[in-house]
Enzyme design. Structure first.
Site, PDB file in Angstrom:
ATOM      1  N   THR A 209     -15.421  -3.476   6.832  1.00 48.06           N
ATOM      2  CA  THR A 209     -14.085  -3.052   7.254  1.00 48.06           C
ATOM      3  C   THR A 209     -14.416  -2.194   8.280  1.00 48.06           C
ATOM      4  OG1 THR A 209     -13.244  -3.576   5.201  1.00 48.06           O
ATOM      5  CG2 THR A 209     -11.865  -2.283   6.585  1.00 48.06           C
ATOM      6  N   VAL A 238      -6.503 -10.296  -1.984  1.00 48.23           N
ATOM      7  CA  VAL A 238      -6.125  -9.136  -0.936  1.00 48.23           C
ATOM      8  C   VAL A 238      -6.957  -8.030  -1.534  1.00 48.23           C
ATOM      9  CG1 VAL A 238      -4.253  -7.577   0.117  1.00 48.23           C
ATOM     10  CG2 VAL A 238      -3.649 -10.051  -0.296  1.00 48.23           C
ATOM     11  N   ASP A 240      -8.528  -3.827  -0.525  1.00 48.79           N
ATOM     12  CA  ASP A 240      -7.857  -2.533  -0.583  1.00 48.79           C
ATOM     13  C   ASP A 240      -7.474  -2.282   1.042  1.00 48.79           C
ATOM     14  OD1 ASP A 240     -10.939  -2.670   0.413  1.00 48.79           O
ATOM     15  OD2 ASP A 240     -10.738  -0.569   0.492  1.00 48.79           O
ATOM     16  N   THR A 260     -14.331   1.501   2.703  1.00 49.50           N
ATOM     17  CA  THR A 260     -15.115   0.152   2.876  1.00 49.50           C
ATOM     18  C   THR A 260     -15.763  -0.310   1.694  1.00 49.50           C
ATOM     19  OG1 THR A 260     -16.398  -1.429   4.489  1.00 49.50           O
ATOM     20  CG2 THR A 260     -17.247   0.883   4.004  1.00 49.50           C
ATOM     21  N   GLY A 261     -16.144  -1.448   1.656  1.00 49.84           N
ATOM     22  CA  GLY A 261     -16.743  -2.014   0.458  1.00 49.84           C
ATOM     23  C   GLY A 261     -15.927  -2.753  -0.501  1.00 49.84           C
ATOM     24  N   GLY A 263     -13.145  -3.922  -2.340  1.00 47.44           N
ATOM     25  CA  GLY A 263     -12.014  -3.246  -2.414  1.00 47.44           C
ATOM     26  C   GLY A 263     -11.190  -3.255  -3.751  1.00 47.44           C
TER      27      GLY A 263
HETATM   28  N1  ASP Z   1     -12.790  -3.393   1.475  1.00 46.52           N
HETATM   29  C1  ASP Z   1     -12.856  -4.707   2.172  1.00 46.52           C
HETATM   30  C2  ASP Z   1     -12.263  -5.559   1.086  1.00 46.52           C
HETATM   31  O1  ASP Z   1     -12.637  -5.499   0.094  1.00 46.52           O
HETATM   32  C3  ASP Z   1     -14.098  -5.146   2.338  1.00 46.52           C
HETATM   33  C4  ASP Z   1     -15.185  -4.029   3.052  1.00 46.52           C
HETATM   34  O2  ASP Z   1     -14.972  -3.371   3.527  1.00 46.52           O
HETATM   35  O3  ASP Z   1     -16.421  -4.608   2.768  1.00 46.52           O
HETATM   36  O4  ASP Z   1     -11.615  -6.464   1.466  1.00 46.52           O
END
Ligand code: ASP
Length: 350
Positions: A209, A238, A240, A260-261, A263
């Site tokens: 993200t 959906v 985070d 990020t990561g 969510g």
């Molecule tokens: N946070 C984002 C989601 O879960 C994905 C990401 O940042 O890797 O959609």
């Protein structure tokens, strides 16, 4: 007895305040020694944050508003056909549909968001319109698209041949499993690169993200967060990123944070709001991000080993900090003192 009790309570509070104060002054000292501080400043997640920061800087360096800077900044990866985790050419969901999540927050605490938006590259600009032109915070799916088209956005096909090919490949096994997202390089403090041995073969990170927070020359904070979410996700999933308080939070008195990561884990601890609230209590940005990551580990220790989550925060003094679960989370910083460097976030699982 009552006196002794209230003495103990006061003493305990004093000790807590003392320890937070010492963490904060250590951060101040570090900042003075050449760490990141000052304004204007813009910080954003991952390697692609660098190009995004440069676009934001064009606005910040002329004394422009942080809100305009973060919107302009994240529009860069949104439009980048080589970025498969944000905007145009994002990897689709498991039904082959590219659905975008984004949110934005300004210095007055106004917020706008879209989730599961299809056919519009600049989800962040639609989110800004939701904030500025409606009495609402969040629009979803078809309603978000309808609103975007009514406000002058063009309907586009966001699924590029490369992203479609990756989806076709994925369909062969249809494995529904998030891969830990780390970049294939690591950075020293000057932004020099080295190979990261933890990168999965074939650049297989399947979610990322752009989260960006900035402080302008007037000391005002804003933030933006935009993504195509987890690749090959269930249609309608959906994360985070479009959720105010989870993927992004801005409090102009205190600071701003983004994530990020995976969510789902961020939503469960309302991560970005938590980071800002910890900064309100006196935590410097990195310590606040570390505490948020620690909450995720405490909630689900075994799952935490298999996923990536990273937080990035900026406080009102212009200090920056980040912390992540797994090594390999990088973030980009651009200010008068830091020339768009990439920094490796410290991680829980070293
Ligand atoms: N946070 C984002 C989601 O879960 C994905 C990401 O940042 O890797 O959609």
């Amino acid at each position: 007895m009552k006196d002794r009790r209230s003495f103990l309570k006061t003493a305990a509070l004093g000790a807590a305040v003392f320890s937070l104060d010492s963490i904060a002054s250590a951060a101040d000292a570090q900042a003075k020694k050449g760490g990141v501080t000052g304004k204007p400043i813009v910080v954003s997640t991952w390697d692609f944050g660098r190009a995004a920061n440069s676009a934001a800087w064009e606005i910040l360096k002329k004394g422009g508003r942080a809100l305009d800077a973060v919107e302009a900044g994240v529009r860069v990866p949104e439009a980048d056909p080589n970025n498969h985790t944000v905007g145009y050419s994002g990897y689709p969901d498991r039904d082959g549909r590219v659905t975008l999540d984004a949110c934005i927050m300004d210095e007055f605490g106004n917020a706008g968001s879209v989730c599961a938006l299809e056919h519009v590259t600049h989800a962040i600009s639609v989110a800004r319109k939701v904030m500025e032109k409606t009495p609402h915070v969040m629009l979803a799916g078809d309603g978000a698209l309808q609103f975007a088209l009514a406000n002058g956005f063009e309907k586009e096909n966001l699924l590029t041949p490369e992203a479609e090919k990756a989806w076709q490949e994925w369909l062969k096994k249809s494995e529904y499993k998030p891969v830990i997202n780390i970049e294939n390089k690591s950075y020293d403090s000057k932004g020099a690169t080295a190979f990261n041995p933890l990168m999965l073969p074939g650049n297989q990170y399947n979610h990322d993200t752009i989260g960006m927070v900035a402080m302008d020359a007037n000391g005002n904070l804003s933030g933006a967060c935009t993504t195509s979410g987890m690749a090959f996700k269930l249609h309608g999933r959906v994360g985070d990123s479009p959720i105010i308080g989870a993927g992004l939070y801005v409090d102009n008195e205190i600071g701003a944070a983004t994530s990020t990561g995976v969510g789902e884990e961020v939503i469960k601890i309302v991560g970005s709001h938590l980071v800002v609230e910890l900064m309100r209590q006196g935590y410097p940005p990195e310590a606040a991000c570390k505490e948020a990551v620690t909450r995720i580990v405490k909630r689900s220790p075994s799952k935490a080993k298999e996923i990536q989550v990273g937080f990035l925060a900026l406080n009102k003094k212009g200090q920056v900090g980040a912390y992540c679960l797994q090594p390999g989370f990088s973030y980009a910083v651009l200010s008068n003192e830091q020339n768009n460097v990439l920094i490796n976030g410290k991680s829980h699982f070293k």
